[in-house]
Enzyme design. Structure first.
Site, short mmCIF file in Angstrom:
data_model
loop_
_atom_site.label_atom_id
_atom_site.label_comp_id
_atom_site.label_asym_id
_atom_site.label_seq_id
_atom_site.Cartn_x
_atom_site.Cartn_y
_atom_site.Cartn_z
CG ASP A 41 -2.15 1.16 1.11
OD1 ASP A 41 -3.29 0.67 0.97
OD2 ASP A 41 -1.95 2.18 1.20
CG ASN A 98 -12.14 -0.82 3.87
OD1 ASN A 98 -12.37 -1.32 4.91
ND2 ASN A 98 -11.20 -0.13 3.81
N GLY A 104 -15.92 2.52 3.86
CA GLY A 104 -14.80 3.15 3.92
C GLY A 104 -13.89 3.14 2.21
CD GLN A 105 -14.65 -0.50 -2.70
OE1 GLN A 105 -15.85 -0.80 -2.53
NE2 GLN A 105 -14.15 -1.11 -3.65
CG HIS A 111 -8.76 -2.92 -2.46
ND1 HIS A 111 -9.39 -2.20 -3.05
CD2 HIS A 111 -8.50 -2.02 -1.16
CE1 HIS A 111 -9.97 -1.13 -2.38
NE2 HIS A 111 -9.40 -0.99 -1.30
CG HIS A 113 -6.70 -2.76 3.01
ND1 HIS A 113 -6.40 -1.49 2.94
CD2 HIS A 113 -7.93 -2.63 2.60
CE1 HIS A 113 -6.79 -0.67 2.35
NE2 HIS A 113 -8.04 -1.32 2.02
P1 5GP Z 1 -9.59 1.41 0.51
O1 5GP Z 1 -9.99 2.59 1.12
O2 5GP Z 1 -10.44 1.59 -1.13
O3 5GP Z 1 -10.00 0.42 1.21
O4 5GP Z 1 -8.25 1.41 0.21
C1 5GP Z 1 -7.58 1.60 -0.71
C2 5GP Z 1 -6.07 1.64 -0.57
O5 5GP Z 1 -5.40 1.83 -1.72
C3 5GP Z 1 -5.51 2.71 0.39
O6 5GP Z 1 -4.82 2.25 1.53
C4 5GP Z 1 -4.57 3.59 -0.36
O7 5GP Z 1 -3.46 4.01 0.45
C5 5GP Z 1 -4.05 2.80 -1.58
N1 5GP Z 1 -3.74 3.04 -2.68
C6 5GP Z 1 -4.68 4.02 -3.36
N2 5GP Z 1 -3.73 4.50 -4.65
C7 5GP Z 1 -2.66 3.69 -4.53
C8 5GP Z 1 -1.64 3.34 -5.67
O8 5GP Z 1 -1.75 3.78 -6.75
N3 5GP Z 1 -0.77 2.56 -4.97
C9 5GP Z 1 -0.73 1.74 -4.11
N4 5GP Z 1 0.34 0.89 -3.77
N5 5GP Z 1 -1.66 2.08 -3.16
C10 5GP Z 1 -2.60 2.84 -3.47
#
Ligand code: 5GP
Length: 125
Positions: A41, A98, A104-105, A111, A113
């Site tokens: 991340d 998420n 919180g997505q 994806h 985590h």
């Molecule tokens: P969400 O909030 O959708 O569950 O998580 C999205 C995650 O993707 C966040 O933790 C954010 O830091 C990560 N993220 C967003 N854009 C990128 C990217 O371009 N590269 C990487 N490695 N992580 C990303």
């Protein structure tokens, strides 16, 4: 003639993770198999914070269907393998999916985590 009217835009495939899954944007993969790619991340919330994405574009866990059983299982199997490879299997991990606004997505592409390397509080915020 412009191609714009022929090129279907889709928020899932057009998302950053859609591009990573198609290898349009390179990442340093910590794990990859036929179903998934795992990478760090960019904004880690724990000493180890890995994202596992399926190669098949799916918006989130709420969009999974019967046809996705193998792929969804592969995400979990990959999470366990990542934890072993990165040395956090013994201490423990949290796997988070998420889904949607209240979940919180922020990226509209499934994806998982994988968080580890420190004690994680509960309940989440
Ligand atoms: P969400 O909030 O959708 O569950 O998580 C999205 C995650 O993707 C966040 O933790 C954010 O830091 C990560 N993220 C967003 N854009 C990128 C990217 O371009 N590269 C990487 N490695 N992580 C990303």
């Amino acid at each position: 003639m412009s191609n714009v009217e022929n090129s279907a835009s889709d928020p899932v495939t057009d998302s950053i993770f859609g591009k990573i899954a198609r290898k349009e944007i390179p990442v340093d993969a910590v794990y990859e198999d036929d179903f998934v790619i795992a990478f760090r991340d960019m904004s880690p919330q724990a000493p180890v914070h890995i994202l596992v994405i399926p190669k098949k574009p799916v918006e989130n866990a709420l969009a999974l269907t019967d046809a996705d059983r193998e792929m969804a299982g592969a995400v979990l199997v990959a999470a366990a393998e990542v934890a072993r490879r990165l040395g956090i299997a013994e201490s423990g991990i949290r796997i988070v999916l998420n889904a949607g606004a209240d979940g919180g997505q922020t990226v509209p592409y499934l994806h998982a985590h994988i968080l580890g390397g420190r004690h994680l509080g509960w309940p989440p915020g």
